[in-house]
Every structure is written in C-alpha cells, then in structure tokens.
Write an enzyme that holds these catalytic residues in place. Structure first.
Site, PDB file in Angstrom:
ATOM      1  CG  ASP A 166      51.513   5.672  -7.162  1.00  9.95           C
ATOM      2  OD1 ASP A 166      52.440   5.529  -6.350  1.00  9.95           O
ATOM      3  OD2 ASP A 166      51.611   5.375  -8.354  1.00  9.95           O
ATOM      4  CE1 TYR A 244      59.038   1.010  -2.841  1.00  9.80           C
ATOM      5  CE2 TYR A 244      56.663   1.059  -3.142  1.00  9.80           C
ATOM      6  CZ  TYR A 244      57.934   1.340  -3.597  1.00  9.80           C
ATOM      7  OH  TYR A 244      58.115   1.951  -4.819  1.00  9.80           O
TER       8      TYR A 244
HETATM    9  C1  G6P Z   1      55.502   3.701  -6.810  1.00  5.94           C
HETATM   10  C2  G6P Z   1      56.006   4.330  -5.539  1.00  5.94           C
HETATM   11  C3  G6P Z   1      56.700   5.628  -5.825  1.00  5.94           C
HETATM   12  C4  G6P Z   1      57.783   5.411  -6.851  1.00  5.94           C
HETATM   13  C5  G6P Z   1      57.177   4.806  -8.096  1.00  5.94           C
HETATM   14  C6  G6P Z   1      58.157   4.535  -9.219  1.00  5.94           C
HETATM   15  O1  G6P Z   1      54.473   4.444  -7.354  1.00  5.94           O
HETATM   16  O2  G6P Z   1      54.955   4.560  -4.637  1.00  5.94           O
HETATM   17  O3  G6P Z   1      57.188   6.159  -4.622  1.00  5.94           O
HETATM   18  O4  G6P Z   1      58.379   6.643  -7.150  1.00  5.94           O
HETATM   19  O5  G6P Z   1      56.541   3.611  -7.756  1.00  5.94           O
HETATM   20  O6  G6P Z   1      59.082   3.567  -8.909  1.00  5.94           O
HETATM   21  P1  G6P Z   1      60.299   3.320  -9.920  1.00  5.94           P
HETATM   22  O7  G6P Z   1      61.047   2.174  -9.348  1.00  5.94           O
HETATM   23  O8  G6P Z   1      59.699   3.070 -11.256  1.00  5.94           O
HETATM   24  O9  G6P Z   1      61.094   4.599  -9.894  1.00  5.94           O
HETATM   25 MN    MN Z   2      55.566   6.110  -3.181  1.00  5.90          MN
END
Ligand code: G6P
Ligand code: MN
Length: 445
Positions: A166, A244
C-alpha cells in the site's frame, strides 16, 4: 467466490474482512477460509471477524483450518500474508543487524535479507502446492519482503501471483491531495522495486503537476515524504521517493534512531500483539474493540523512528488507514469481474525496465482485468535510481539462489552486496548471527 487467507490468524486479517463486508456487488467473495499454523491465533481472529459480521446476513462465511492443502483446494483467490518466525523473528532480525551497526528493517537492508532467506523456502512450498491443488487460483502476495517473495513464487506460478503493497498508493494519494488533485483523476508515474520506487510525475488532464509541488517549499512541508526527506533533497532528486528510501538516503540517522529506540519496531509489535492475542483468550473480551485499539496504536507509531530522525512530527489522520485492504479488494474485483482498472503492483518486468531481465519482479502501474495484471510502459529511471534498483535486484537474486541451494557462501554474498552493508566481514558476522538465532535458517550450510 472463495478466498483463502494464509496467515489467517494474522493481525491485519480483520482489515481485509472489513473490506469484503463493504462489497455488495455480484461476484463478491462469499466464503473466507483462514489458514494458520497456530490454532489459538486463528480463533482470536475469528472472534474479531464474527463481531464485524454481527447483524449482517450477507457477511462472507468464515471457516478456519490448520491444514494447508485443505485450505488451498477449491480457492479462487489465495492471499498470502504469512510471517515466518513470527514477530519474535522480526525483532531478532533487527537485533542481530543493529549489533553489527547496520539496519535490520523487515524489508530493507540486512533485516530484509534475513527475513527473505527465512521466507522464500516457505513461499516456494506454498506456490508449488497452489500449482498442484488450485492451479486456476490467483495468488495475491502481501508477505514481506513482498517483491522478493513474489518473484520466488512467480517461478512456480508465473503471472498468477501478484504482489501488493500500500505504500505507493499512499504516496500517490498524499501527493494528489497536496496538489489539490483528485486521486482518481491523476496518473501517478511511479516505478522501482517494492519499497524502492520513485514518483517522477503526477499528471492531471495531461499536465505534469509534480514540478509545481517541487517548486513550493510550503507544499513540500505539508506531507509525510516532504517532511521525511526535506524539500531540498526532493528538489535535487526531481522526484518523490517511497518512504522506505529514507533508510537509504538517511541511513546513518535511521540506524542511530533504531539503536536509541527503547524498542525496535519488531519488538514493539511483538509485545503489543502478544497482549492482544492474550486478551483474546478471555471469553468475555470485546474482540473488535481490543483489535481496533491495538490497530490504531500500531498505525500511529508506524515509522516513528524515521519521523523522529527527520524531525517530521506525528502522522496525519488521513494517513492512518493504510489502504492495504483496499488494494487487495480492488485487485480481486478487477480480476474476478473484469472491472478494468489501474493499480501499482509487483509483477514480472517483461520489458518494462530495460535494465532488468523479463522475470525480475518490479513495482509498476499495471492495467488489471480478468487476464491479470499487465505492466504499463514507463520512462526509464535516472542513473542513480537504476543503480540502486539493479544492486538490490542482484541481492534478491543471491537470496533466491541461497534459498534454492542452501549455500551459506551465497547467503554471505547476498548480505555483502547490499548497498547498506558496508563490509564483507559484516556480512559474515550477520550470517553467523542470524543462523545462530533462527531455526528457519538451519538449511544454510
Ligand atoms: C506499510 C508497508 C507494509 C508493512 C506495513 C506495516 O504498509 O508497505 O509492507 O507491512 O506498513 O508496517 P509495520 O511496521 O506496522 O509492521
Ligand atoms: Mn509494503
């Protein structure tokens, strides 16, 4: 229509189910099968879903199983959202990396490699089973590191596996918002690898509006990525990177912020979610309320160390609902009902980026219909971005090769070639450290 969710005891499953509940159209999902290795987590999540569905006679029926083959048989769609090694594994990925002074994030740098080495063999096993037991199913991969895992699965499933994330959608939505454009009317020119892409333009009525954003310091300071990267750096790049990329462009600061943090992200989520699953063991617990409270806290603290390092402040309310479930649902609808749409997805490159081979999975806008996801033509990336994309894809290929051969030497090579690992000696120490703590890496010899 039957949807099987692998990692069905996972914390974000209610988001997906909530999206399904909102879908009333013909051809919608009517049956959900949750698969997980952990029966306790399955029953916790099933309780949340039952509360979500309360009073809705048309809610998709939910069943749970710990038998993978049973879960796969008869599936039209398979969502894979597994976490090999659990959140304890994620915390260990961070700890081992930080002890070597490098980043242990779950998808970027050393942590991403360790997580990939653990996950690829499991994902390949799943892909093989899907090919055998549900050859007509579409697999939607959420499992991180999503680009790498999707590529591993695509070697067995071809274009029937599609990776989702997302973060590009969120980025596009934020840029559209600050430019006063309707996200549905804007064309987002985005490409790269998962968690390693750039918005190079945003066209509305055939006009690129991104230069207007880059020229305006006030606008640049008014959204997440603008505050993370700073106006000057965004102007220098002439693009807006995926959040990222903060780990690359400000590596020192993010590593330091992680080292100083009371708890790393993985350790925080491990403890937070342990509390939730524990609470669900109480028969009188209000499942949906407890889940929602835990979710809100998770979202509010997302990338907190990065925002700290950049002095970016709190997240905005609009950014708190990730949209991960919306991407998943939009993708399923487009395929199941031939509702042609455009989504940024992780698919095989074919000829899209000429610097990569046809099988490399990239993240790119795709036209989606009943025939699957078709990447659109994009302009080439500038040299600096091409350099990073090629370096990281080379690392991913070493991870895939180590997972296939079980070669420890190849695993060392994967770490050593990563742009955020600064010495071959560190790579050796990382492999030693990771194999010592992860039973899932015992296959490396
Ligand atoms: C974003 C990234 C995902 C990730 C999510 C949760 O949406 O695109 O790849 O899994 O964040 O991140 P967290 O640090 O809360 O696990
Ligand atoms: Mn992701």
């Amino acid at each position: 229509m039957r949807l099987t969710i692998l990692g069905g005891g996972g914390f974000r499953v209610p988001l997906v189910y909530g999206a399904l509940l909102g879908d009333r159209a013909e051809g919608r999902v009517t049956r959900v099968v949750l698969h997980d290795l952990d029966a306790g987590r399955l029953s916790a999540v099933a309780r949340v879903l039952a509360e979500q569905a309360a009073g809705d006679p048309d809610a998709p029926e939910v069943t749970v199983t710990t038998d993978l083959d049973e879960a796969l048989r008869g599936a039209d769609f398979v969502f894979s959202a597994i976490r090999v090694g659990g959140l304890e594994g994620r915390a260990a990925d961070e700890r081992v990396a930080l002890a070597q002074g490098v980043l242990g994030q779950e998808t970027v740098g050393a942590g991403g490699i360790a997580y990939g080495l653990r996950t690829v063999p499991v994902a390949v096993d799943i892909a093989r089973r899907v090919a055998r037991l549900a050859p007509d199913a579409w697999v939607i991969n959420f499992t991180n590191p999503a680009g790498l895992v999707t590529e591993a699965m695509s070697r067995h499933l071809g274009d029937r596996v599609i990776g989702i994330c997302d973060s590009p959608v969120g980025l596009g939505r934020r840029i559209a918002r600050v430019l006063g454009a309707h996200p549905g009317e804007a064309w987002i020119d985005y490409v790269g690898l998962n968690h390693l892409g750039w918005v190079r333009g945003l066209r509305v009525a055939g006009r690129d509006e991104l230069p207007r954003l880059l020229a305006d310091p006030d606008l640049l300071g008014s959204f997440e990525e603008g505050r993370l990267f700073g106006p000057q750096w965004l102007r220098s790049l002439g693009a807006v990177p995926n959040e990222y990329l903060h780990y690359y462009y400000f590596n020192r600061e993010t590593v330091r912020a992680y080292q100083r943090a009371e708890k790393t992200r993985g350790a925080f989520l491990r403890d937070q979610q342990a509390g939730f699953y524990e609470e669900m063991r109480r028969p009188d617990a209000a499942a949906l309320t407890a889940w929602d409270r835990t979710r809100a806290e998770r979202e509010a603290t997302y990338m907190a160390e990065n925002r700290d390092a950049a002095g970016a402040g709190e997240r905005e309310d609009d950014d708190l609902s990730g949209g991960y479930e919306k991407v998943a649902l939009a993708l399923m609808r487009a395929i199941a009902r031939d509702e042609r749409t455009t989504l940024i997805l992780n698919v095989r490159n074919r000829g899209t980026l000429s610097v990569l081979d046809a099988e490399a999975v990239i993240e790119v806008p795709c036209l989606v219909d009943a025939n699957g996801a078709h990447p659109v033509t994009v302009d080439p990336l500038p040299g600096h971005a091409t350099g990073l994309v090629c370096a990281v894809k080379a690392v991913e290929r070493e991870v895939l090769s180590a997972a296939e051969s079980g070669s420890r030497t190849t695993a060392v090579k994967a770490f050593a070639l990563h742009p955020l690992v600064d010495s071959v000696n560190v790579a050796h120490a990382l492999v030693d450290g990771y194999t010592a703590v992860h039973p899932g890496l015992a296959y490396l010899t």
